[in-house]
Design a protein around this motif. Structure first.
Motif, short mmCIF file in Angstrom:
data_model
loop_
_atom_site.label_atom_id
_atom_site.label_comp_id
_atom_site.label_asym_id
_atom_site.label_seq_id
_atom_site.Cartn_x
_atom_site.Cartn_y
_atom_site.Cartn_z
N UNK A 1 0.84 -1.36 0.03
CA UNK A 1 0.06 0.03 0.01
C UNK A 1 0.84 1.08 0.00
N UNK A 2 1.98 1.35 0.28
CA UNK A 2 2.95 2.16 0.39
C UNK A 2 4.23 2.09 -0.28
N UNK A 3 4.38 1.32 -1.25
CA UNK A 3 5.38 0.92 -1.96
C UNK A 3 5.67 1.64 -3.22
N UNK A 4 6.83 2.15 -3.05
CA UNK A 4 7.22 3.01 -4.37
C UNK A 4 7.29 2.11 -5.60
N UNK B 1 2.05 8.62 3.16
CA UNK B 1 1.81 8.75 4.33
C UNK B 1 1.17 9.92 4.66
N UNK B 2 1.25 11.04 3.75
CA UNK B 2 0.53 12.24 3.64
C UNK B 2 -0.62 12.21 3.27
N UNK C 1 -7.54 7.72 3.52
CA UNK C 1 -7.87 6.43 2.60
C UNK C 1 -6.35 6.44 2.20
N UNK C 2 -6.20 4.88 1.54
CA UNK C 2 -4.81 4.69 0.86
C UNK C 2 -4.78 5.28 -0.55
N UNK C 3 -3.69 5.58 -1.13
CA UNK C 3 -3.54 6.16 -2.26
C UNK C 3 -4.34 5.26 -3.32
N UNK C 4 -4.12 4.06 -3.48
CA UNK C 4 -4.96 3.12 -4.07
C UNK C 4 -5.72 1.83 -3.30
N UNK C 5 -6.95 1.91 -3.69
CA UNK C 5 -7.83 0.78 -3.01
C UNK C 5 -7.88 -0.48 -3.79
N UNK C 6 -7.15 -1.46 -3.38
CA UNK C 6 -7.03 -2.37 -4.50
C UNK C 6 -7.39 -3.75 -3.74
N UNK C 7 -7.92 -4.99 -4.25
CA UNK C 7 -8.27 -6.11 -3.56
C UNK C 7 -7.03 -6.88 -2.84
N UNK C 8 -5.83 -6.80 -3.61
CA UNK C 8 -4.88 -7.73 -3.31
C UNK C 8 -3.63 -7.13 -3.23
N UNK C 9 -2.54 -7.58 -2.64
CA UNK C 9 -1.30 -6.83 -2.51
C UNK C 9 -0.87 -6.75 -3.65
N UNK C 10 -0.77 -7.83 -4.54
CA UNK C 10 -0.01 -7.73 -6.08
C UNK C 10 -0.77 -6.41 -6.84
N UNK C 11 -2.20 -6.62 -6.83
CA UNK C 11 -3.08 -5.36 -7.65
C UNK C 11 -2.44 -4.10 -7.14
N UNK C 12 -2.26 -4.12 -5.52
CA UNK C 12 -2.01 -2.68 -5.11
C UNK C 12 -0.45 -2.31 -5.41
#
Length: 551
Positions: A411-414, A436-437, A444-455
């Motif tokens: 969720x916070x990966x470059x 984080x900002x 909310x997260x920058x992207x709302x995706x169902x799986x870690x891979x999709x995120x």
């Protein structure tokens, strides 16, 4: 770490002037154990007081029950010797309880008092059983009540194996002693030798079993005591469990300073393959070295690092009181722009020093940024968890890094981390700080995706929605531009350094909008339990106010 002998340091304690040893630490054999571990010794007064309370209540209840169910022996129960023994037992029990309630029952004294109390109760039981004449033609049926008391004492009264040995066999001997005294007093020929054996041999057999039980209990107490020790620290409470091990609230044994101890137990390493265990050890050492290399007040401070004699890797760091940024938003919602700028500027100070030292954190996320109260300052940010850091040594030619492991949180990966880039720098952390900002401003997260891979793929392929479109919180366009610049896909489009990002934040209209007074008011309203620990005012709690200066 102290400079004394590690074996002696681990095996000896001082409690109210009492020397306390744990044989599991000093290497003593079970048969030479003669002192209780620290935790058991501290519980000794309360255990003795509870045992005395139960004995006093049972003494009164059993005498009353005996008189009610067997009136024919009521006259015998009124004999002076028996009444004196009953009164003494009750008074001593109540005295023990009173001394404990007043706080006068010291740990070491309570151990010896427990041994004396055990023998006293055993003698009273023997006296009660033998003061009534035994008909010579009546066989002995059952066993002495000493059996039950010996077993109960081994479970409830605090004692080392050596003291338990004396207590168990001493209690068993109280039966024959009371029998001999009563027979001499009343000049009764008494029981035949075979009946005496039937009555008093079982307590000695049970005494041996009770001593064996007490040794097992003692070993378990020493094992627990040893398991809660790491170097100079006593583990007090587990705070959490993660992929890298456990985190405990601990206290330095000599300084009495609280700390957070992070450890990897040796048995946890054995559960992995040799290569996986080696990676965990290297990551753990890397994290400790990374923290130790940094001195920024906004980076968590390291106190100690080492490996104990059981092979447990640990390091001790300052114990923080507050909440991380994930908890902050989940409990209190999106934060005002001025406070977000205040938090980000402090995070930049920590990252600026780390990047100058060649350390890239690679896992910037809300749970690794902790908002705490430090001294009299509120909203103080601390950067945590350097377990995934990449460290370029001073020469710049050698890198210490962990291969083939997950680097970051999806969720916070470059984007460069998601693509597995081998070369990363401080701008990777700035992308995480932008996430984080975004979280602080929108909840909310920058992207709302169902799986870690999709995120992770979203961070590579999708453009983020401006935070102003996902929140009702008002903030300046300048702050939004900075956040979106940090979220740029290409590192070269992001701020060039944490120092530059901090200067950009200082140019925002929100920069001076959050003061220490604002922070203190927020903590007093929302976290009163942490706000309450304040420095006493002059003239309070023994502090004398300075006299006014004369003109």
């Amino acid at each position: 770490m102290t400079g004394q002998d590690p074996t002696q340091a681990a095996g000896t304690r001082s409690l109210a002037g009492t020397r306390v040893c744990c044989p599991a630490l000093t290497g003593a054999t079970p048969t030479t154990w003669s002192a209780l571990p620290l935790e058991a010794l501290e519980r000794a007064p309360s255990r003795l007081a509870w045992t005395a309370t139960i004995c006093a209540a049972l003494t009164v209840a059993l005498f009353a029950l005996q008189a009610h169910l067997q009136p024919e022996i009521a006259a015998v129960q009124r004999q002076p010797a028996l009444l004196a023994a009953e009164a003494a037992l009750i008074l001593v029990s109540l005295l023990i309880v009173a001394v404990y309630r007043l706080g006068w029952l010291k740990p070491r004294f309570s151990v010896y008092a427990g041994l004396a109390f055990q023998l006293m109760v055993a003698f009273s039981i023997g006296l009660f059983e033998t003061i009534i004449p035994w008909p010579p033609d009546q066989p002995v049926r059952g066993m002495s009540s000493l059996v039950a008391w010996i077993l109960a004492s081994s479970l409830f009264l605090p004692a080392s194996p050596a003291q338990a040995l004396a207590g168990a066999f001493g209690s068993a001997a109280m039966g024959p002693l009371a029998y001999a005294m009563v027979r001499a007093w009343v000049h009764d020929p008494g029981l035949t030798p075979n009946r005496i054996g039937v009555l008093y041999l079982p307590p000695f057999l049970v005494a041996g079993c009770a001593w064996w039980m007490s040794r097992l209990i003692f070993r378990m107490e020493c094992s627990v005591h040893h398991a809660r020790e790491l170097g100079s620290y006593e583990l007090e409470q587990m705070l959490g469990v993660g992929g890298m091990g456990e985190v405990w609230r601990a206290r330095h044994r000599l300084l009495k300073r609280e700390a957070a101890v992070k450890l990897i137990r040796a048995e946890a390493l054995l559960a992995h393959t040799e290569r996986q265990a080696d990676i965990m050890r290297r990551r753990f050492e890397l994290e400790a070295r990374a923290i130790a290399a940094l001195t920024s007040p906004h980076t968590v401070s390291l106190f100690d690092f080492g490996v104990d004699q059981n092979g447990n890797f640990y390091y001790a760091m300052e114990l923080l009181r507050g909440l991380d940024l994930e908890q902050l938003v989940k409990r209190f919602g999106p934060q005002p722009g001025a406070r977000v700028v205040h938090i980000l500027r402090q995070a930049c100070e920590s990252l600026e020093e780390a990047h100058c030292a060649g350390i890239v954190h690679r896992d910037i996320k809300p749970t690794n940024l902790f908002l705490c109260r430090l001294g009299l300052e509120f909203d103080f940010v601390k950067l945590l968890d350097f377990g995934l850091a990449r460290w370029r040594l001073m020469s710049g030619s050698v890198r210490m890094t962990m291969d083939n492991i997950t680097t970051g949180t999806p969720a916070f990966m470059a984007p460069e981390l998601a693509l597995g880039a081998s070369e990363v720098d401080g701008r990777t952390d700035l992308y995480g700080l932008g996430c984080v900002a975004y979280w602080l401003l929108t909840g909310s997260l920058v992207f709302e995706e169902p799986t870690p891979t999709a995120m992770a793929l979203a961070h590579v392929q999708k453009d983020p929605m401006p935070p102003s479109q996902r929140t009702e919180i008002r903030f300046s366009p300048e702050l939004e531009r900075i956040v979106l610049q940090c979220l740029s896909k290409k590192p070269e489009d992001r701020p060039a350094s944490a120092r530059l990002l901090r200067r950009m934040l200082e140019q925002c209209p929100e920069c001076s909008g959050w003061s220490q007074e604002d922070a203190e008011t927020w903590w007093r309203t929302n976290l009163p339990e942490l706000y309450a620990a304040r420095c006493p005012e002059p003239g309070v709690a023994g502090m004398a106010a300075l006299p006014p200066r004369s003109a």
